[in-house]
Motif scaffolding. Structure first.
Motif, PDB file in Angstrom:
ATOM      1  N   MET A  93      -2.504   2.480  -2.261  1.00 45.61           N
ATOM      2  CA  MET A  93      -2.181   2.887  -0.852  1.00 45.61           C
ATOM      3  C   MET A  93      -2.669   4.342  -0.489  1.00 45.61           C
ATOM      4  SD  MET A  93       1.467   0.998  -0.585  1.00 45.61           S
ATOM      5  CE  MET A  93       1.900   1.709   1.129  1.00 45.61           C
ATOM      6  N   GLU A  94      -2.613   5.085  -1.609  1.00 40.25           N
ATOM      7  CA  GLU A  94      -2.996   6.421  -1.409  1.00 40.25           C
ATOM      8  C   GLU A  94      -4.673   6.455  -1.885  1.00 40.25           C
ATOM      9  OE1 GLU A  94      -1.214   8.375  -4.547  1.00 40.25           O
ATOM     10  OE2 GLU A  94       1.016   8.170  -3.311  1.00 40.25           O
ATOM     11  N   GLY A  95      -5.358   5.561  -1.861  1.00 46.21           N
ATOM     12  CA  GLY A  95      -6.918   5.490  -2.181  1.00 46.21           C
ATOM     13  C   GLY A  95      -7.242   5.494  -3.596  1.00 46.21           C
ATOM     14  N   ASP A  96      -6.534   5.171  -4.458  1.00 40.83           N
ATOM     15  CA  ASP A  96      -6.839   5.178  -5.847  1.00 40.83           C
ATOM     16  C   ASP A  96      -7.711   3.939  -6.194  1.00 40.83           C
ATOM     17  OD1 ASP A  96      -7.248   5.392  -8.632  1.00 40.83           O
ATOM     18  OD2 ASP A  96      -5.344   6.154  -8.902  1.00 40.83           O
ATOM     19  N   GLY A 114      -9.887  -6.895   0.903  1.00 41.63           N
ATOM     20  CA  GLY A 114      -8.847  -7.033   2.070  1.00 41.63           C
ATOM     21  C   GLY A 114      -7.988  -5.916   1.680  1.00 41.63           C
ATOM     22  N   ILE A 115      -7.530  -5.798   0.301  1.00 43.85           N
ATOM     23  CA  ILE A 115      -6.272  -4.745   0.215  1.00 43.85           C
ATOM     24  C   ILE A 115      -6.803  -3.551   0.313  1.00 43.85           C
ATOM     25  CG2 ILE A 115      -5.020  -4.085  -2.028  1.00 43.85           C
ATOM     26  CD1 ILE A 115      -4.830  -6.677  -3.120  1.00 43.85           C
ATOM     27  N   TRP A 116      -8.081  -3.400  -0.156  1.00 45.77           N
ATOM     28  CA  TRP A 116      -8.585  -1.993  -0.194  1.00 45.77           C
ATOM     29  C   TRP A 116      -8.877  -1.547   1.126  1.00 45.77           C
ATOM     30  CZ3 TRP A 116      -8.654   2.126  -3.122  1.00 45.77           C
ATOM     31  CH2 TRP A 116      -9.429   3.195  -2.976  1.00 45.77           C
ATOM     32  N   SER A 146      -7.495  -2.376   3.925  1.00 48.14           N
ATOM     33  CA  SER A 146      -6.350  -2.205   4.660  1.00 48.14           C
ATOM     34  C   SER A 146      -5.389  -1.296   4.003  1.00 48.14           C
ATOM     35  CB  SER A 146      -5.874  -3.569   5.027  1.00 48.14           C
ATOM     36  OG  SER A 146      -5.622  -4.245   4.054  1.00 48.14           O
ATOM     37  N   ARG A 147      -5.716  -0.604   3.012  1.00 41.44           N
ATOM     38  CA  ARG A 147      -4.640  -0.148   2.037  1.00 41.44           C
ATOM     39  C   ARG A 147      -3.739   0.959   2.845  1.00 41.44           C
ATOM     40  NH1 ARG A 147      -9.700   2.227   1.235  1.00 41.44           N
ATOM     41  NH2 ARG A 147      -9.923   4.263   1.684  1.00 41.44           N
ATOM     42  N   GLU A 148      -4.217   1.794   4.024  1.00 40.14           N
ATOM     43  CA  GLU A 148      -3.331   2.162   4.770  1.00 40.14           C
ATOM     44  C   GLU A 148      -2.317   1.507   5.414  1.00 40.14           C
ATOM     45  OE1 GLU A 148      -6.704   4.292   6.295  1.00 40.14           O
ATOM     46  OE2 GLU A 148      -6.874   5.262   4.512  1.00 40.14           O
ATOM     47  N   ARG A 149      -2.411   0.268   5.675  1.00 38.72           N
ATOM     48  CA  ARG A 149      -1.281  -0.439   6.531  1.00 38.72           C
ATOM     49  C   ARG A 149      -0.590  -1.079   5.679  1.00 38.72           C
ATOM     50  NH1 ARG A 149      -6.335  -1.030   9.119  1.00 38.72           N
ATOM     51  NH2 ARG A 149      -6.325  -2.919   8.346  1.00 38.72           N
ATOM     52  N   LEU A 150      -0.853  -1.176   4.142  1.00 38.66           N
ATOM     53  CA  LEU A 150      -0.080  -2.152   3.136  1.00 38.66           C
ATOM     54  C   LEU A 150       1.339  -1.687   3.109  1.00 38.66           C
ATOM     55  CD1 LEU A 150      -2.312  -2.210   0.219  1.00 38.66           C
ATOM     56  CD2 LEU A 150      -1.865  -4.154   1.600  1.00 38.66           C
ATOM     57  N   SER A 151       2.344  -2.733   3.015  1.00 38.17           N
ATOM     58  CA  SER A 151       3.458  -2.320   2.807  1.00 38.17           C
ATOM     59  C   SER A 151       4.120  -2.350   1.388  1.00 38.17           C
ATOM     60  CB  SER A 151       4.454  -3.321   3.413  1.00 38.17           C
ATOM     61  OG  SER A 151       4.100  -4.669   2.963  1.00 38.17           O
ATOM     62  N   ALA A 152       4.878  -1.618   0.922  1.00 38.26           N
ATOM     63  CA  ALA A 152       5.086  -1.417  -0.417  1.00 38.26           C
ATOM     64  C   ALA A 152       5.904  -2.657  -1.118  1.00 38.26           C
ATOM     65  CB  ALA A 152       6.399  -0.278  -0.758  1.00 38.26           C
ATOM     66  N   THR A 153       5.373  -2.698  -2.277  1.00 36.01           N
ATOM     67  CA  THR A 153       6.058  -4.015  -3.186  1.00 36.01           C
ATOM     68  C   THR A 153       6.473  -3.806  -4.466  1.00 36.01           C
ATOM     69  OG1 THR A 153       5.395  -6.215  -3.788  1.00 36.01           O
ATOM     70  CG2 THR A 153       3.580  -4.674  -3.758  1.00 36.01           C
ATOM     71  N   ASP A 154       7.701  -4.323  -4.916  1.00 40.72           N
ATOM     72  CA  ASP A 154       7.914  -4.115  -6.412  1.00 40.72           C
ATOM     73  C   ASP A 154       7.440  -5.472  -7.095  1.00 40.72           C
ATOM     74  OD1 ASP A 154      10.016  -3.143  -4.652  1.00 40.72           O
ATOM     75  OD2 ASP A 154      11.015  -4.818  -5.178  1.00 40.72           O
ATOM     76  N   SER A 155       6.759  -6.158  -6.630  1.00 38.94           N
ATOM     77  CA  SER A 155       6.012  -7.161  -7.318  1.00 38.94           C
ATOM     78  C   SER A 155       4.422  -7.580  -6.967  1.00 38.94           C
ATOM     79  CB  SER A 155       7.094  -8.455  -7.467  1.00 38.94           C
ATOM     80  OG  SER A 155       6.439  -9.637  -8.288  1.00 38.94           O
ATOM     81  N   ILE A 156       3.854  -6.828  -7.757  1.00 39.90           N
ATOM     82  CA  ILE A 156       2.485  -7.016  -7.535  1.00 39.90           C
ATOM     83  C   ILE A 156       1.994  -8.651  -7.667  1.00 39.90           C
ATOM     84  CG2 ILE A 156       0.111  -6.458  -8.079  1.00 39.90           C
ATOM     85  CD1 ILE A 156       1.123  -3.638  -8.533  1.00 39.90           C
ATOM     86  N   ARG A 157       2.550  -9.016  -8.828  1.00 40.37           N
ATOM     87  CA  ARG A 157       1.995 -10.548  -9.103  1.00 40.37           C
ATOM     88  C   ARG A 157       2.310 -11.492  -8.156  1.00 40.37           C
ATOM     89  NH1 ARG A 157       1.244 -13.372 -13.739  1.00 40.37           N
ATOM     90  NH2 ARG A 157       1.607 -11.657 -15.078  1.00 40.37           N
ATOM     91  N   PHE A 158       3.645 -11.174  -7.549  1.00 40.62           N
ATOM     92  CA  PHE A 158       4.062 -12.092  -6.393  1.00 40.62           C
ATOM     93  C   PHE A 158       3.239 -12.029  -5.091  1.00 40.62           C
ATOM     94  CE2 PHE A 158       6.545 -12.346  -2.354  1.00 40.62           C
ATOM     95  CZ  PHE A 158       6.429 -13.665  -2.055  1.00 40.62           C
TER      96      PHE A 158
END
Lengths: 346, 203
Positions: B15-18, B57-59, B61-73
């Motif tokens: 989300m921070e652009g890494d 898409g993830i990259w 819209s990274r600034e608008r992504l919501s946090a997640t604790d399960s990337i796999r999901f």
């Protein structure tokens, strides 16, 4: 059937169980073997749970070897183009032609730019810790660059002479054969690796170069002590598949060994494999590949050997095996630093 | 060093652009995504395109992504959405019934596991194909991909309690049928004692 510890459901939910059955992880296998010694009467249940999990996975399609890299390259392209979709499904032929046209224009502009601005330079690609990259050279040879490594080549790579690249760090080369048997040369501080078309792994960390050949034939020219040029001191070595040659021009130490080439190239898939490797060497390799620092309180542990695979995203697998096998305890002493202490001193 | 980060921290990096963090996630999950995608649709191009779209898409819209604790999901769920959207479009064009496609095999499939003899393979296929599609999928997500029940339920648009019901139904079916298979297998391997144990289990 009653169960005192893991029911079949619990087995199926157990992450290490998945690691054993699906990823065929050696450490996980060891874990269940040990477990069976404790609960020998549960052998049938364990076999059954394993069978069920394989059934659940069903007939499975594994991606082709270069699917992951190829798709990633497309992702990078799309990202750089600010989200222009690169390829679509049938039904929009026009859009597809437009995207081809866009790509071709892009390539033309880039070629032009390269010609003008960097025509005397060498191209240089470097990866940071935690980053791997696949590069396609102008001759369509593929280089999978491991973490913390650098590859350089001249922009004249495709100008007719031998194809030459320079490597620091570790990389796996898949060299495209060309009809005129044009040579491909990888230069490192210690050796020149000359090939025509083949697959091999090169690792130059630790003041020596290690070359492992997967397929084809390689001619190895050793560099003279201290010299960075290509003047050979000994007769070139011809390598066959499965050969591992290690040479250091600083110490002039040369060794030759038969190995399983897959084990030395497994880092490409995010897994590090070791076969009867001294623990000290495993620790050095983890340092190179993962950037972690591991200290041993008792150096004698370093002489023990380790066999198994470690996923690069889960170093705990390694620590757990160590703790189980050698009566030691691993203490996390910083963000990326660990200390191995004897269990008794705890 | 991304391997030591938990999902939440790793995701925050993206989300921070890494971009390296995104590459790390991609490398970690590509095999899983491909495998699951191929179960949803037998078209390898469509699956790879969808994975491409997913990460692009993830990259973007990274600034608008919501946090997640399960990337796999997160990844599996997004991939499923993308593939069904594409497939919906295709189905409308070609009128393929959706029951024939997902979670069934094609001719080129490779069996995971070391027993590849034909007879056994056929039996395995019969057992797993005896399950309705939804049950096959829920077993796969819960046990093969290792999602927890909440995540599995969300991915399949089920309530958690109906996910539990569906899961135990599927598991019971499998337990009963895999008994027979294990015995077949062990019998073939010539392990008389285990074969006996097996017969006892069934009997």
């Amino acid at each position: 059937m009653t169960s005192r510890d893991f029911t079949i459901e619990e087995l199926l939910q157990h992450p290490v169980f998945r690691q054993w059955v699906i990823e065929r992880d050696a450490n996980a296998a060891a874990y269940w073997q040990e477990w069976l010694q404790q609960y020998p009467h549960r052998a049938a249940d364990l076999a059954k749970a394993r069978e069920m999990l394989l059934l659940i996975g069903g007939p499975s399609h594994a991606p082709a070897a270069n699917d992951a890299a190829e798709t990633w390259e497309r992702v990078l392209q799309s990202i750089d183009n600010g989200g222009t979709k690169v390829l679509r499904m049938p039904g929009s032929q026009m859009r597809r032609w437009w995207s081809y046209a866009a790509v071709i224009t892009g390539i033309l502009i880039m070629t032009y730019a390269i010609y003008f601005f960097v025509r005397k330079d060498t191209l240089r690609y470097a990866t940071a810790m935690g980053e791997m990259r696949t590069l396609e050279l102008p001759d369509h040879s593929l280089v999978r660059l491991n973490v913390n490594s650098t590859l350089r080549y001249s922009d004249k790579l495709d100008n007719g002479g031998p194809r030459e690249v320079w490597l620091e760090g570790e990389a796996f080369f898949t060299v495209q054969h060309q009809h005129n048997n044009r040579r491909f040369i990888v230069h490192t501080a210690d050796v020149d690796i000359q090939v025509v078309g083949t697959e091999f792994n090169v690792n130059t960390r630790r003041v020596k170069t290690q070359v492992v050949l997967s397929t084809g034939v390689v001619k190895l020219v050793l560099n003279k002590k201290g010299a960075s040029g290509t003047a050979p001191e000994r007769a070139p070595i011809t390598m066959k598949p499965g050969d591992m040659v290690t040479y250091s021009s600083a110490t002039e130490e040369l060794s030759n060994k038969k190995v399983d080439p897959a084990a030395y190239a497994s880092w490409r898939t995010g897994v590090l494999s070791y076969d009867e490797t001294p623990v000290a060497e495993v620790i050095r390799s983890l340092q190179d590949n993962l950037g972690v620092v591991i200290r041993m309180e008792d150096d004698s542990l370093g002489l023990q050997t380790y066999t198994g695979s470690i996923p690069t995203n889960n170093i705990d697998v390694f620590f757990k095996t160590l703790e189980r096998s050698f009566n030691v305890h691993i203490r996390k002493t910083g963000a990326n630093t660990y200390t191995i202490v004897n269990q008794d001193d705890k | 060093m991304y391997g030591s980060l938990d999902d939440k921290a790793l995701w925050a990096r993206v989300m921070e652009g890494d971009k390296d963090a995104l590459a790390f996630i991609y490398n970690t999950y590509f095999p899983s995504l491909y495998r699951y995608g191929m179960k949803l649709s037998p078209d390898a191009h469509l699956v790879k395109d969808s994975i491409h779209d997913l990460f692009t898409g993830i990259w973007l819209s990274r600034e608008r992504l919501s946090a997640t604790d399960s990337i796999r999901f997160y990844l599996l769920a997004s991939l499923k959405r993308r593939i069904s959207r594409q497939q919906g479009l295709l189905n409308r064009l070609t009128d393929q019934s959706s029951a024939a496609m997902p979670f069934s095999g094609s001719h080129e499939e490779v069996l995971i596991g070391e027993q590849t003899d034909k007879e056994r393979k056929e039996k395995l296929e019969k057992v797993i194909n005896g399950l309705p599609r939804r049950q096959r999928e829920i077993l796969y997500l819960r046990y093969y991909e290792g999602l927890d029940t909440q995540e599995t339920a969300a991915l399949m648009s089920l309530s958690v309690s109906s996910a539990y019901v569906l899961l135990s139904k599927a598991l019971n079916y499998l337990k009963q049928h895999s008994d027979k298979l294990i015995c077949l297998f062990l019998g073939a391997a010539g392990s008389a004692i285990l074969f006996l144990t097996c017969s006892l289990l069934i009997g």
